[in-house]
Design an enzyme around this catalytic site. Structure first.
Site, PDB file in Angstrom:
ATOM      1  N   ASP A 167      37.996   3.468   2.412  1.00 37.14           N
ATOM      2  CA  ASP A 167      38.373   4.514   3.368  1.00 37.14           C
ATOM      3  C   ASP A 167      39.831   4.311   3.808  1.00 37.14           C
ATOM      4  O   ASP A 167      40.602   5.259   3.910  1.00 37.14           O
ATOM      5  CB  ASP A 167      37.429   4.462   4.577  1.00 37.14           C
ATOM      6  CG  ASP A 167      37.383   5.786   5.334  1.00 37.14           C
ATOM      7  OD1 ASP A 167      37.719   6.830   4.730  1.00 37.14           O
ATOM      8  OD2 ASP A 167      37.001   5.771   6.517  1.00 37.14           O
ATOM      9  N   HIS A 250      40.074  12.984   1.253  1.00 30.93           N
ATOM     10  CA  HIS A 250      38.863  13.255   2.032  1.00 30.93           C
ATOM     11  C   HIS A 250      38.203  14.579   1.649  1.00 30.93           C
ATOM     12  O   HIS A 250      36.984  14.708   1.753  1.00 30.93           O
ATOM     13  CB  HIS A 250      39.149  13.178   3.533  1.00 30.93           C
ATOM     14  CG  HIS A 250      38.982  11.782   4.063  1.00 30.93           C
ATOM     15  ND1 HIS A 250      39.912  10.798   3.841  1.00 30.93           N
ATOM     16  CD2 HIS A 250      37.957  11.187   4.736  1.00 30.93           C
ATOM     17  CE1 HIS A 250      39.488   9.659   4.381  1.00 30.93           C
ATOM     18  NE2 HIS A 250      38.300   9.863   4.928  1.00 30.93           N
ATOM     19  N   HIS A 253      36.221  13.797  -1.349  1.00 31.32           N
ATOM     20  CA  HIS A 253      34.989  13.155  -0.852  1.00 31.32           C
ATOM     21  C   HIS A 253      33.980  14.202  -0.397  1.00 31.32           C
ATOM     22  O   HIS A 253      32.806  14.166  -0.763  1.00 31.32           O
ATOM     23  CB  HIS A 253      35.300  12.211   0.310  1.00 31.32           C
ATOM     24  CG  HIS A 253      34.101  11.911   1.166  1.00 31.32           C
ATOM     25  ND1 HIS A 253      33.714  12.733   2.211  1.00 31.32           N
ATOM     26  CD2 HIS A 253      33.173  10.935   1.092  1.00 31.32           C
ATOM     27  CE1 HIS A 253      32.606  12.258   2.742  1.00 31.32           C
ATOM     28  NE2 HIS A 253      32.259  11.164   2.096  1.00 31.32           N
ATOM     29  N   HIS A 267      30.566   6.416   2.321  1.00 32.78           N
ATOM     30  CA  HIS A 267      31.739   7.289   2.534  1.00 32.78           C
ATOM     31  C   HIS A 267      33.001   6.701   1.870  1.00 32.78           C
ATOM     32  O   HIS A 267      33.656   7.365   1.072  1.00 32.78           O
ATOM     33  CB  HIS A 267      31.936   7.459   4.047  1.00 32.78           C
ATOM     34  CG  HIS A 267      33.208   8.123   4.430  1.00 32.78           C
ATOM     35  ND1 HIS A 267      33.360   9.488   4.433  1.00 32.78           N
ATOM     36  CD2 HIS A 267      34.416   7.609   4.824  1.00 32.78           C
ATOM     37  CE1 HIS A 267      34.597   9.788   4.818  1.00 32.78           C
ATOM     38  NE2 HIS A 267      35.244   8.676   5.054  1.00 32.78           N
TER      39      HIS A 267
HETATM   40 ZN   LIG Z   1      37.151   8.495   5.984  1.00 34.84          ZN
END
Ligand SMILES: [Zn+2]
Length: 398
Positions: A167, A250, A253, A267
């Protein structure tokens, strides 16, 4: 445009910090907090939490969904809670935020894993019951206090720490893209220089200390490298993304969460692959891509579609992911150029090809191979799309 920087009121990190929770609650004026906690972490934090008198203990049901947020909000209201404490992973913490902020209650966040940069921010990511991304909820308020107990974080399965590294890996690149276009961030203004500097520090810290931290955490040890990486994953990445901005990684993602096969990946694991895809989309130099991919291989982050459960993804699925990544309101539109689903699909395929190739060279020990400087040609792209359509690639590594 106005620039804005947002942060929690206080950030406390170190071994044993959770033992001061009762004192922290007194400081925010709470006598009857609602403590929302993961069932999994209950045993680890039971002692310190039981010392908080008159607390209303609520178990987290497992998803930061509208239903769960409503359920906990109702318990807080009915129980007369005067503060909310979130204890657990990202989804628990996001639920705690979504309960505390609309009710105007003080919020204390206690992450038990360093798996994402959720703890310090003023937003929640809301999913449906099936784990599909629904929406961001922005509250315009950060937690009052974030308490990170590194002894607890280091005891969690190391996969969480590694996911947090994934992340954090995206933070600098996304803040860099947003800074170039001076897009409005979650903090509510254009990116600040401070956020970009913190994002860069996050990236450098991860690359320098990521592997040592992972090896130490595998032994449950808290070393200076673990402390640095926990701070990078949590504070540096949190402040970096919130006041520096998000971009393509993101959104990719978010697109990937459309496919159920990715749901059992964390995540940060999906964000790591999203970061490599973003670098392809931005046509970053191969040296940069190589640095990121090699680091991912070193610490055990995904570098290919197969690594996130999507080996043999077909064209239709790839299109779904790319269309979702480019949906209106997605941060991918903070990139300093127009982004279309076709370009995202190509970037994902290119990232997958690059990742598989580096793995073959580095992990499988191919000797003397050099990385092609021209990352993707139109022939490559056609071949990859054909391979994706076939549903599998013969070149897939282990
Ligand atoms: Zn994140």
């Amino acid at each position: 445009m106005v620039t804005t920087f947002a942060s929690p009121g206080r950030y406390v990190q170190g071994q044993g910090t959770i033992r001061n929770l009762a004192e922290v609650l007194r400081q925010v004026g709470s006598g009857k907090p609602l403590i929302l906690q993961d069932a999994v972490v209950a045993q680890v934090v039971e002692g310190p939490l039981s010392s908080v008198a008159d607390a209303l203990h609520v178990g987290f049901a497992g998803e930061c969904s509208p239903r769960e947020i409503d359920r906990v909000s109702e318990l807080a209201r009915d129980g007369g809670a005067d503060a909310v404490v979130g204890v657990g992973g990202g989804k628990t913490l996001d639920t705690a935020k979504a309960v505390a902020h609309p009710a105007g209650l003080p919020l204390v966040i206690v992450p038990t894993v360093a798996s994402s940069d959720a703890p310090t921010s003023s937003l929640s990511v809301v999913y449906n019951e099936e784990g599909i991304f629904l929406e961001f909820r922005f509250f315009g308020r950060n937690p009052d206090v974030v308490v990170v107990d590194t002894a607890i974080v280091a005891k969690a399965p190391v996969r969480f720490l590694v996911a947090g590294i994934g992340d954090g890996l995206s933070t600098y690149f996304e803040a860099d893209a947003s800074s170039r276009t001076r897009q409005r961030t979650v903090a509510g203004g254009a990116p600040t220089l401070a956020a970009l500097a913190l994002a860069r520090l996050c990236y450098d810290t991860l690359l320098e200390h990521g592997l040592s931290a992972k090896l130490a955490a595998e032994q449950g040890a808290v070393t200076p490298a673990v402390e640095k990486v926990v701070e990078a994953n949590t504070l540096l990445s949190g402040l970096g993304f919130e006041s520096g901005g998000l971009a393509a990684a993101h959104s990719i993602h978010d697109g990937l969460t459309i496919l159920p096969d990715t749901h059992h990946f964390l995540h940060g694991e999906k964000v790591a692959f999203g970061t490599i895809s973003m670098l392809m989309l931005e046509e970053r130099p191969a040296e940069v891509v190589e640095e990121v991919v090699d680091f991912c291989l070193e610490v055990g982050l995904p570098v290919s579609l197969g690594d996130i459960g999507l080996e043999g993804i077909n064209q239709e699925e790839l299109e779904k992911v790319s269309v979702a990544a480019c949906a209106e309101g997605e941060t991918i539109h903070n990139e300093p150029f127009d982004v279309y689903p076709e370009a995202v699909a190509d970037a994902i395929l290119a990232a997958d090809a690059f990742g598989r190739r580096r793995r073959t060279e580095l992990v499988d020990g191919a000797q003397g191979a050099t990385v092609e400087r021209k990352i993707i040609t139109s022939e490559d792209r056609t071949a990859q799309q054909r391979a994706a359509r076939r549903g599998a690639s013969a070149a897939e590594g282990p």
